[in-house]
Scaffold this motif. Structure first.
Motif, PDB file in Angstrom:
ATOM      1  N   VAL A 244       0.852  -1.197   0.000  1.00  0.00           N
ATOM      2  CA  VAL A 244       0.000   0.000   0.000  1.00  0.00           C
ATOM      3  C   VAL A 244       0.886   1.244   0.000  1.00  0.00           C
ATOM      4  O   VAL A 244       0.642   2.196  -0.753  1.00  0.00           O
ATOM      5  CB  VAL A 244      -0.958   0.006   1.215  1.00  0.00           C
ATOM      6  N   PHE A 245       1.940   1.244   0.837  1.00  0.00           N
ATOM      7  CA  PHE A 245       2.858   2.376   0.918  1.00  0.00           C
ATOM      8  C   PHE A 245       3.511   2.650  -0.432  1.00  0.00           C
ATOM      9  O   PHE A 245       3.604   3.800  -0.868  1.00  0.00           O
ATOM     10  CB  PHE A 245       3.931   2.117   1.985  1.00  0.00           C
ATOM     11  N   ALA A 246       3.974   1.583  -1.096  1.00  0.00           N
ATOM     12  CA  ALA A 246       4.631   1.754  -2.399  1.00  0.00           C
ATOM     13  C   ALA A 246       3.669   2.363  -3.420  1.00  0.00           C
ATOM     14  O   ALA A 246       4.002   3.341  -4.097  1.00  0.00           O
ATOM     15  CB  ALA A 246       5.180   0.420  -2.897  1.00  0.00           C
ATOM     16  N   GLY A 247       2.470   1.808  -3.524  1.00  0.00           N
ATOM     17  CA  GLY A 247       1.499   2.345  -4.476  1.00  0.00           C
ATOM     18  C   GLY A 247       1.095   3.770  -4.150  1.00  0.00           C
ATOM     19  O   GLY A 247       1.030   4.634  -5.029  1.00  0.00           O
ATOM     20  N   TYR A 248       0.814   4.013  -2.883  1.00  0.00           N
ATOM     21  CA  TYR A 248       0.436   5.343  -2.385  1.00  0.00           C
ATOM     22  C   TYR A 248       1.522   6.369  -2.708  1.00  0.00           C
ATOM     23  O   TYR A 248       1.243   7.450  -3.237  1.00  0.00           O
ATOM     24  CB  TYR A 248       0.195   5.201  -0.881  1.00  0.00           C
ATOM     25  N   SER A 249       2.770   6.015  -2.416  1.00  0.00           N
ATOM     26  CA  SER A 249       3.878   6.945  -2.656  1.00  0.00           C
ATOM     27  C   SER A 249       4.084   7.221  -4.132  1.00  0.00           C
ATOM     28  O   SER A 249       4.234   8.377  -4.545  1.00  0.00           O
ATOM     29  CB  SER A 249       5.174   6.385  -2.054  1.00  0.00           C
ATOM     30  N   ILE A 250       4.080   6.173  -4.936  1.00  0.00           N
ATOM     31  CA  ILE A 250       4.296   6.357  -6.373  1.00  0.00           C
ATOM     32  C   ILE A 250       3.208   7.252  -6.974  1.00  0.00           C
ATOM     33  O   ILE A 250       3.507   8.193  -7.706  1.00  0.00           O
ATOM     34  CB  ILE A 250       4.371   5.000  -7.103  1.00  0.00           C
ATOM     35  N   VAL A 251       1.957   6.968  -6.647  1.00  0.00           N
ATOM     36  CA  VAL A 251       0.850   7.738  -7.222  1.00  0.00           C
ATOM     37  C   VAL A 251       0.887   9.197  -6.758  1.00  0.00           C
ATOM     38  O   VAL A 251       0.852  10.126  -7.574  1.00  0.00           O
ATOM     39  CB  VAL A 251      -0.517   7.093  -6.891  1.00  0.00           C
ATOM     40  N   LEU A 252       0.976   9.417  -5.437  1.00  0.00           N
ATOM     41  CA  LEU A 252       0.937  10.798  -4.941  1.00  0.00           C
ATOM     42  C   LEU A 252       2.184  11.598  -5.336  1.00  0.00           C
ATOM     43  O   LEU A 252       2.077  12.778  -5.661  1.00  0.00           O
ATOM     44  CB  LEU A 252       0.740  10.819  -3.429  1.00  0.00           C
ATOM     45  N   LEU A 253       3.356  10.968  -5.307  1.00  0.00           N
ATOM     46  CA  LEU A 253       4.567  11.692  -5.707  1.00  0.00           C
ATOM     47  C   LEU A 253       4.543  12.021  -7.202  1.00  0.00           C
ATOM     48  O   LEU A 253       4.983  13.097  -7.603  1.00  0.00           O
ATOM     49  CB  LEU A 253       5.823  10.899  -5.345  1.00  0.00           C
ATOM     50  N   THR A 254       4.032  11.096  -8.003  1.00  0.00           N
ATOM     51  CA  THR A 254       3.938  11.357  -9.445  1.00  0.00           C
ATOM     52  C   THR A 254       2.968  12.495  -9.738  1.00  0.00           C
ATOM     53  O   THR A 254       3.261  13.385 -10.533  1.00  0.00           O
ATOM     54  CB  THR A 254       3.505  10.083 -10.199  1.00  0.00           C
ATOM     55  N   LEU A 255       1.816  12.474  -9.079  1.00  0.00           N
ATOM     56  CA  LEU A 255       0.793  13.483  -9.355  1.00  0.00           C
ATOM     57  C   LEU A 255       1.065  14.836  -8.692  1.00  0.00           C
ATOM     58  O   LEU A 255       0.822  15.883  -9.289  1.00  0.00           O
ATOM     59  CB  LEU A 255      -0.578  12.977  -8.901  1.00  0.00           C
ATOM     60  N   PHE A 256       1.533  14.806  -7.434  1.00  0.00           N
ATOM     61  CA  PHE A 256       1.632  16.047  -6.655  1.00  0.00           C
ATOM     62  C   PHE A 256       3.033  16.392  -6.148  1.00  0.00           C
ATOM     63  O   PHE A 256       3.238  17.480  -5.630  1.00  0.00           O
ATOM     64  CB  PHE A 256       0.678  15.977  -5.446  1.00  0.00           C
ATOM     65  N   GLY A 257       3.973  15.450  -6.233  1.00  0.00           N
ATOM     66  CA  GLY A 257       5.325  15.701  -5.726  1.00  0.00           C
ATOM     67  C   GLY A 257       5.416  15.620  -4.210  1.00  0.00           C
ATOM     68  O   GLY A 257       6.452  15.934  -3.637  1.00  0.00           O
ATOM     69  N   THR A 258       4.334  15.211  -3.575  1.00  0.00           N
ATOM     70  CA  THR A 258       4.308  15.099  -2.119  1.00  0.00           C
ATOM     71  C   THR A 258       3.272  14.052  -1.720  1.00  0.00           C
ATOM     72  O   THR A 258       2.406  13.698  -2.520  1.00  0.00           O
ATOM     73  CB  THR A 258       4.012  16.462  -1.465  1.00  0.00           C
ATOM     74  N   THR A 259       3.388  13.545  -0.498  1.00  0.00           N
ATOM     75  CA  THR A 259       2.402  12.628   0.061  1.00  0.00           C
ATOM     76  C   THR A 259       1.684  13.364   1.185  1.00  0.00           C
ATOM     77  O   THR A 259       2.064  14.488   1.527  1.00  0.00           O
ATOM     78  CB  THR A 259       3.077  11.363   0.619  1.00  0.00           C
ATOM     79  N   LEU A 260       0.702  12.743   1.799  1.00  0.00           N
ATOM     80  CA  LEU A 260      -0.003  13.403   2.899  1.00  0.00           C
ATOM     81  C   LEU A 260       0.938  13.696   4.056  1.00  0.00           C
ATOM     82  O   LEU A 260       0.919  14.789   4.625  1.00  0.00           O
ATOM     83  CB  LEU A 260      -1.187  12.555   3.361  1.00  0.00           C
ATOM     84  N   GLY A 261       1.773  12.721   4.426  1.00  0.00           N
ATOM     85  CA  GLY A 261       2.725  12.935   5.523  1.00  0.00           C
ATOM     86  C   GLY A 261       3.723  14.034   5.205  1.00  0.00           C
ATOM     87  O   GLY A 261       4.016  14.893   6.041  1.00  0.00           O
TER      88      GLY A 261
END
Length: 149
Positions: free
Chosen positions: A75-92
């Motif tokens: 989940v972390f890997a998918g979450y990070s890849i998607v959010l970093l690709t789209l926004f350059g940042t994650t929620l944390g």
């Protein structure tokens, strides 16, 4: 950020990020380890909760938490890849005020760079081996750096 290839060999080290043309303080500067670890912890806890919920365990179930460690990593890997690709940042990262930016020293397309960076981060060791600019091996391979918002 512009192309910084070769900048680290020519510019002497004065503070984290100066060899990459980043400011010493404020927006765009390289954050400290504490801020980065807090962002990672927040992201990991969120992914652990999601994986635990998907596995049907509750937050207080220690067996469920242990069983959801591998799914949480996925989940972390998918979450990070998607959010970093789209926004350059994650929620944390967003909560603590940091983002991931390209340095221009690798010709990787942004989604590929984020996938490589995240997969190396999941291996842990590349993230704990870092240089004076606080760039872990995962950032150096991907051609990225973490900076303050």
């Amino acid at each position: 950020m512009g192309d910084t290839t070769g900048a680290s060999e020519e510019t002497p080290f004065r503070y984290r990020g100066n060899r990459l043309g980043m400011p010493e303080h404020g927006p765009g500067s390289v954050p400290g380890i504490g801020r980065r670890l807090l962002a990672l912890l927040l992201d990991w806890l969120l992914c652990l909760l999601v994986a635990s919920a998907l596995a049907g365990g509750g937050p207080g179930d220690p067996a469920g938490a242990a069983a959801s460690s591998w799914p949480a990593l996925l989940v972390f890997a998918g979450y990070s890849i998607v959010l970093l690709t789209l926004f350059g940042t994650t929620l944390g990262k967003r909560i603590v005020g940091i983002e991931v930016a390209a340095t221009g020293d690798r010709p990787l397309p942004w989604p590929v760079a984020m996938a490589v960076r995240t997969l190396l981060l999941c291996l842990v060791i590349p993230a704990v081996v870092y240089d004076r600019d606080h760039r872990g091996l995962h950032d150096r391979v991907a051609g990225t750096i973490t900076r303050r918002l």
